[in-house]
Design a protein around this motif. Structure first.
Motif, PDB file in Angstrom:
ATOM      1  N   SER A  10       1.826   2.107 -10.293  1.00 22.05           N
ATOM      2  CA  SER A  10       2.086   2.653  -8.871  1.00 22.05           C
ATOM      3  C   SER A  10       1.578   4.314  -8.668  1.00 22.05           C
ATOM      4  N   VAL A  11       0.673   4.639  -7.553  1.00 19.69           N
ATOM      5  CA  VAL A  11       0.438   5.879  -7.562  1.00 19.69           C
ATOM      6  C   VAL A  11       0.631   6.305  -6.166  1.00 19.69           C
ATOM      7  N   GLU A  12       1.295   7.374  -6.106  1.00 21.38           N
ATOM      8  CA  GLU A  12       1.765   8.014  -4.794  1.00 21.38           C
ATOM      9  C   GLU A  12       1.020   9.453  -4.504  1.00 21.38           C
ATOM     10  N   PHE A  13       0.593   9.814  -3.544  1.00 27.43           N
ATOM     11  CA  PHE A  13       0.120  10.969  -3.318  1.00 27.43           C
ATOM     12  C   PHE A  13       0.924  11.733  -2.230  1.00 27.43           C
ATOM     13  N   THR A  14       1.126  13.217  -2.518  1.00 25.36           N
ATOM     14  CA  THR A  14       1.684  13.990  -1.703  1.00 25.36           C
ATOM     15  C   THR A  14       0.759  14.663  -0.650  1.00 25.36           C
ATOM     16  N   THR A  15       0.997  14.353   0.459  1.00 27.01           N
ATOM     17  CA  THR A  15       0.244  14.784   1.668  1.00 27.01           C
ATOM     18  C   THR A  15       1.114  15.827   2.467  1.00 27.01           C
ATOM     19  N   GLY A  16       0.400  16.500   3.546  1.00 34.10           N
ATOM     20  CA  GLY A  16       1.180  17.416   4.457  1.00 34.10           C
ATOM     21  C   GLY A  16       2.264  16.828   5.251  1.00 34.10           C
ATOM     22  N   SER A  17       1.862  15.508   5.321  1.00 34.21           N
ATOM     23  CA  SER A  17       3.008  14.727   6.327  1.00 34.21           C
ATOM     24  C   SER A  17       3.881  13.825   5.451  1.00 34.21           C
ATOM     25  N   ARG A  19       4.713  11.324   1.527  1.00 30.78           N
ATOM     26  CA  ARG A  19       4.034  10.856   0.602  1.00 30.78           C
ATOM     27  C   ARG A  19       3.564   9.357   0.912  1.00 30.78           C
ATOM     28  N   PHE A  20       2.389   9.174   0.196  1.00 33.97           N
ATOM     29  CA  PHE A  20       1.642   7.798   0.784  1.00 33.97           C
ATOM     30  C   PHE A  20       1.247   6.919  -0.554  1.00 33.97           C
ATOM     31  N   ARG A  21       1.887   5.934  -0.571  1.00 26.85           N
ATOM     32  CA  ARG A  21       1.483   5.108  -1.830  1.00 26.85           C
ATOM     33  C   ARG A  21       0.335   4.355  -1.635  1.00 26.85           C
ATOM     34  N   ALA A  22      -0.622   4.701  -2.569  1.00 24.16           N
ATOM     35  CA  ALA A  22      -2.079   4.132  -2.656  1.00 24.16           C
ATOM     36  C   ALA A  22      -2.238   2.927  -3.456  1.00 24.16           C
ATOM     37  N   VAL A  23      -1.490   2.861  -4.441  1.00 21.55           N
ATOM     38  CA  VAL A  23      -1.270   1.710  -5.417  1.00 21.55           C
ATOM     39  C   VAL A  23       0.460   1.463  -5.700  1.00 21.55           C
ATOM     40  N   ASP A  24       0.284  -0.018  -5.370  1.00 16.92           N
ATOM     41  CA  ASP A  24       1.718  -0.496  -5.470  1.00 16.92           C
ATOM     42  C   ASP A  24       2.023  -1.602  -6.197  1.00 16.92           C
ATOM     43  N   SER A  25       2.601  -1.250  -7.544  1.00 17.86           N
ATOM     44  CA  SER A  25       2.928  -2.254  -8.378  1.00 17.86           C
ATOM     45  C   SER A  25       1.863  -3.336  -8.773  1.00 17.86           C
ATOM     46  N   VAL A  26       0.653  -2.607  -9.470  1.00 15.65           N
ATOM     47  CA  VAL A  26      -0.468  -3.682  -9.758  1.00 15.65           C
ATOM     48  C   VAL A  26      -0.353  -3.841 -11.262  1.00 15.65           C
ATOM     49  N   ASP A  27      -0.621  -4.821 -11.715  1.00  8.18           N
ATOM     50  CA  ASP A  27      -0.776  -5.304 -13.030  1.00  8.18           C
ATOM     51  C   ASP A  27      -2.292  -5.787 -13.430  1.00  8.18           C
ATOM     52  N   LEU A 266     -20.685 -14.422  12.368  1.00 12.47           N
ATOM     53  CA  LEU A 266     -19.728 -14.342  11.189  1.00 12.47           C
ATOM     54  C   LEU A 266     -18.241 -14.238  11.549  1.00 12.47           C
ATOM     55  N   PRO A 267     -17.591 -14.929  11.048  1.00 12.08           N
ATOM     56  CA  PRO A 267     -15.975 -14.511  11.006  1.00 12.08           C
ATOM     57  C   PRO A 267     -15.606 -13.143  10.473  1.00 12.08           C
ATOM     58  N   THR A 268     -14.746 -12.405  11.120  1.00 10.46           N
ATOM     59  CA  THR A 268     -14.199 -11.110  10.886  1.00 10.46           C
ATOM     60  C   THR A 268     -12.895 -11.233  10.675  1.00 10.46           C
ATOM     61  N   ILE A 269     -12.371  -9.978   9.976  1.00 13.06           N
ATOM     62  CA  ILE A 269     -10.900 -10.131   9.549  1.00 13.06           C
ATOM     63  C   ILE A 269     -10.435  -8.948  10.927  1.00 13.06           C
ATOM     64  N   PRO A 270      -9.708  -9.220  11.617  1.00 12.74           N
ATOM     65  CA  PRO A 270      -9.405  -8.250  12.719  1.00 12.74           C
ATOM     66  C   PRO A 270      -8.409  -7.151  12.163  1.00 12.74           C
ATOM     67  N   GLY A 271      -8.507  -5.861  12.931  1.00  9.20           N
ATOM     68  CA  GLY A 271      -7.631  -4.916  12.516  1.00  9.20           C
ATOM     69  C   GLY A 271      -8.190  -4.144  11.196  1.00  9.20           C
ATOM     70  N   VAL A 272      -7.463  -3.429  10.657  1.00  8.61           N
ATOM     71  CA  VAL A 272      -7.843  -2.373   9.350  1.00  8.61           C
ATOM     72  C   VAL A 272      -6.728  -2.445   8.461  1.00  8.61           C
ATOM     73  N   VAL A 273      -6.988  -2.103   7.270  1.00  9.60           N
ATOM     74  CA  VAL A 273      -6.136  -1.871   6.223  1.00  9.60           C
ATOM     75  C   VAL A 273      -4.851  -0.891   6.543  1.00  9.60           C
ATOM     76  N   PRO A 274      -3.624  -1.231   6.501  1.00  7.65           N
ATOM     77  CA  PRO A 274      -2.809  -0.161   6.946  1.00  7.65           C
ATOM     78  C   PRO A 274      -2.861   1.223   6.164  1.00  7.65           C
ATOM     79  N   GLY A 275      -2.542   2.429   6.786  1.00  5.25           N
ATOM     80  CA  GLY A 275      -2.445   3.480   6.175  1.00  5.25           C
ATOM     81  C   GLY A 275      -1.145   4.199   5.849  1.00  5.25           C
ATOM     82  N   GLN A 276      -0.820   5.377   5.801  1.00  2.10           N
ATOM     83  CA  GLN A 276       0.140   5.964   5.369  1.00  2.10           C
ATOM     84  C   GLN A 276       1.388   5.626   6.634  1.00  2.10           C
TER      85      GLN A 276
END
Length: 333
Positions: A10-17, A19-27, A266-276
């Motif tokens: 897991s990787v978390e970044f400290t930001t001004g607003s 903490r944001f988890r950029a990587v979560d329990s990856v093997d 072409l089919p698309t995936i609606p929306g965006v990857v969730p952020g902080q």
């Protein structure tokens, strides 16, 4: 035995607003001589997870893992000098942005020779000859002349090839290639991929290929890990993944390939990857998934057994007969 073994990274970044988890329990597991592809949209944590492995994240990042070992050596417990002897020699990386990775104050030849001086016993004349050999391997014309060029004097594609030459200069045992052909034209892309796969075959080098190009994955990889919003959501051998994806996100990625399109659009995936600030409480893909129900939205999904591609999903697709999907206690059937 795995060359690289990572458990629960897991990787978390400290930001001004906060903490944001950029990587979560990856093997991650990579054996010598194996090609592993890591795919997913921008923001899925592909590059960050590998930069954490290399020890190249800034001080704002907090990296935790139950295990992070290279050839049986614990990367978490290594001293600075030990890590510097390893990185660039046995464990190397092709970075995605060559202009921000190469030093603008030194010639490209000097920078490659510096890596050779640090990690090999070659003398000055041998280092120069090796640089010329590397430039020829990656398709840089007039290599003798280009060695004395500064990064700003070369095109983006040329600098990308310099980065590749630097990464393979010491014949690493494991090479991480982060979008290695992004800035290159189609002809050179094929040449570089042939070079990397040829090195992998000839030397037994392990190769981790981070890419958005599913065509490249189909042609080169043996195993594919799919990441989404920092989590690994599926992992299968490449043929199995293309034939029967088990996670809805993987299926959506494959459905968007032009060669698989059955409609004019072409089919698309609606929306965006969730952020902080907009990460769902349950499955991270649930706001974009056409199969999601209330359970998906509020209950984190289980990791399915290996016959279901380790899919992180309540309702995996393409379930073979006799395989029982894992369920979270209290979740609806």
């Amino acid at each position: 035995m795995s060359l690289l073994t990572i458990r629960n990274l897991s990787v978390e970044f400290t930001t001004g607003s906060g903490r944001f988890r950029a990587v979560d329990s990856v093997d991650v597991d990579v054996r010598a001589g194996e090609i592993l592809a890591i795919v997913g949209e921008s923001g899925s944590g592909k590059s960050v997870s590998m930069l954490a492995t290399m020890g190249l994240l800034p001080w704002t990042a907090t990296v935790t893992a139950d295990e992070m070992s290279f050839d049986g050596r614990d990367l978490r417990a290594m001293s600075g000098p030990e890590r510097r002897r390893l990185i660039g020699a046995d464990l190397s990386m092709i970075f995605q942005e060559p202009m921000s990775s190469l030093n603008p104050c030194f010639t490209v030849g000097f920078q490659i020779k510096e890596a050779l001086r640090k990690h090999t016993d070659l003398d000055r004349k041998q280092r120069h000859a090796r640089c010329i050999e590397l430039f020829e391997m990656v398709g840089i014309p007039s290599p003798e002349k280009r060695l004395s060029a500064f990064p700003h004097q070369l095109s983006g594609g040329m600098n990308q090839r310099v980065m590749i030459a630097m990464a393979i200069s010491c014949r690493p045992r494991l090479l991480i290639a982060d979008e290695p052909t992004t800035a290159l034209d189609v002809t050179i892309q094929a040449q570089i991929l042939d070079l990397l796969t040829g090195l992998q075959r000839d030397t037994g080098m392990g190769l981790i290929l981070i890419t958005h190009d599913m065509g490249v994955v189909a042609e080169t990889a043996e195993r594919v890990a799919v990441q989404y919003a920092g989590q690994k959501v599926e992992e299968q051998p490449v043929a199995d993944l293309f034939r029967a994806p088990h996670h809805p996100y993987t299926a959506a990625l494959l459905a968007a390939l032009p060669e698989r399109a059955t409609e004019k659009r072409l089919p698309t995936i609606p929306g965006v990857v969730p952020g902080q600030h907009d990460r769902p409480e349950g499955c991270l893909f649930s706001p974009r998934c056409k199969f999601a129900d209330e359970t998906c939205r509020i209950v984190p999904p289980p990791v399915q057994p290996r016959p279901l591609g380790l899919a992180r999903c309540h309702y995996p697709l393409e379930v073979p007969g006799g395989v029982v999907p894992a369920k979270v206690e209290g979740a609806s059937a």
